[in-house]
Write a protein that holds these residues in place. Sequence first.
Motif: not given
Length: 451
Positions: A129-134, A219-226
């Motif tokens: 939810i926090r990430r949704v707002m950001i 998922d796309l934003v975190n893909y670089r790390s995951t």
Amino acid sequence: MPKNMRSKKYLTPAKTLTYGFAMIITIGTFLLTLGPSSADGQKLNLIDALFTATSATCVTGLVVVDTGSQFSLFGQIILMTLTQIGGLGFMTMGTLIALAFNRRISFRDRLVLQEAMNHNSMEGILSLIRRVMIYSLVIESIGALILAARWSFEMPFSQALYFGVFHSISFFNNGGFDLFGTIHGPFGSLTRYTADPIVNMVVMVMVFLGGIGFIVISDLVNYRSTRRLSLHSKVVLSMSTFLVVFGAIVIFAMEATNPATLKSMSVGEGIFASFFHSINSRSGGLSTLSVAQMKTSTQFLIIILMFIGAAPGSTGGGIKVTVFAVLVGTMYAMVRGKEDIVFFRKRLAKESVFKAITQTWLALFLVIFVAMILSVFEDRDFLVLLFETTSAFGTVGLSLDLTPTLKEISKVILSILMFLGRLGPLTLAYALTSRAAKDPFRYPEGKITIG
């Protein structure tokens, strides 16, 4: 146990979402009927206010009055607010406010959030939810600044900035509302920007991002790390890309000889316009060409794309691309004689298949039934009625110029359909019925002839 406690206990997540959206629509309807909401100070009639508030809250974009010329600044801000709440979800907004004031989020609230976001589990739901707002703030802010810079060449910068903010919220939330009625004529949408690369690219990117859903964006934003994507994200991205490309190719092929749409354009402009309408046909509801002047075959293709819709947990509607993917996978498995439906080396649970089939049949029955009802009240071709009905159910907002001329009863019917489309047929079914306990036994297996 007190009666009010018992009623609260049985207020399921599906019922909470249903009542919440109904309450927001009611408040929005009341505000839009006020004199200050109209540009001329005259109160908007109740049915038109209800239709507009429902269309904004359900991020549809179908309009019975032109947004730019009918509503004052106050009325436009109400629509913008309803679109933002409807796109993100009222539970998401309420949770963010609660978190800002360090309020505790109860287990029941987490269940509702899980239902609202179409998330598989409650694990990490508050973080999502926090990430949704950001993500929303970042994407909408970037879009607003680019659009403001582009439109500052046509209007004063203060007006261009306001236009940028309004349309950025409308585009990302797949709302479909625009304010160009006072500049380019009522109900014109973005037809003056058919060959404008900046406006077209911003709209397509924002509508696409809003349509794939916040889980996929995360998922796309975190893909670089995951270095990994979930099965859900893989299915959504692959199916969405296929539908966009397939839709664009078919639209271009069918409209290339149509003098009212693509024939007068260069090949490059025609391809651009085809991709624009392929993306917007599944949720955005914006157009740079007159959809009413497109060929019947193209209009029917758009009906199919609107029915499929966007991704779960997104700002769009329809049966959802994942449901469509499951249906295609089921058909493929049956034809090949395979027992399991497999995507990206993952086997789907039978429950997912049953849910996809149920949701599709409920949606199909609902759309056809409402189109038949509209045919009783509206003297128009059935394809036009089916188009408008599917647009309302899929919360898309494209129109064959029928909506502004609808009778009052038809407006009420489509308002109800937009509400059902935003919630989803299964969510409404869960809200109206209680979950039955599992049978303690199984009946003997029987066989019937199929095919």
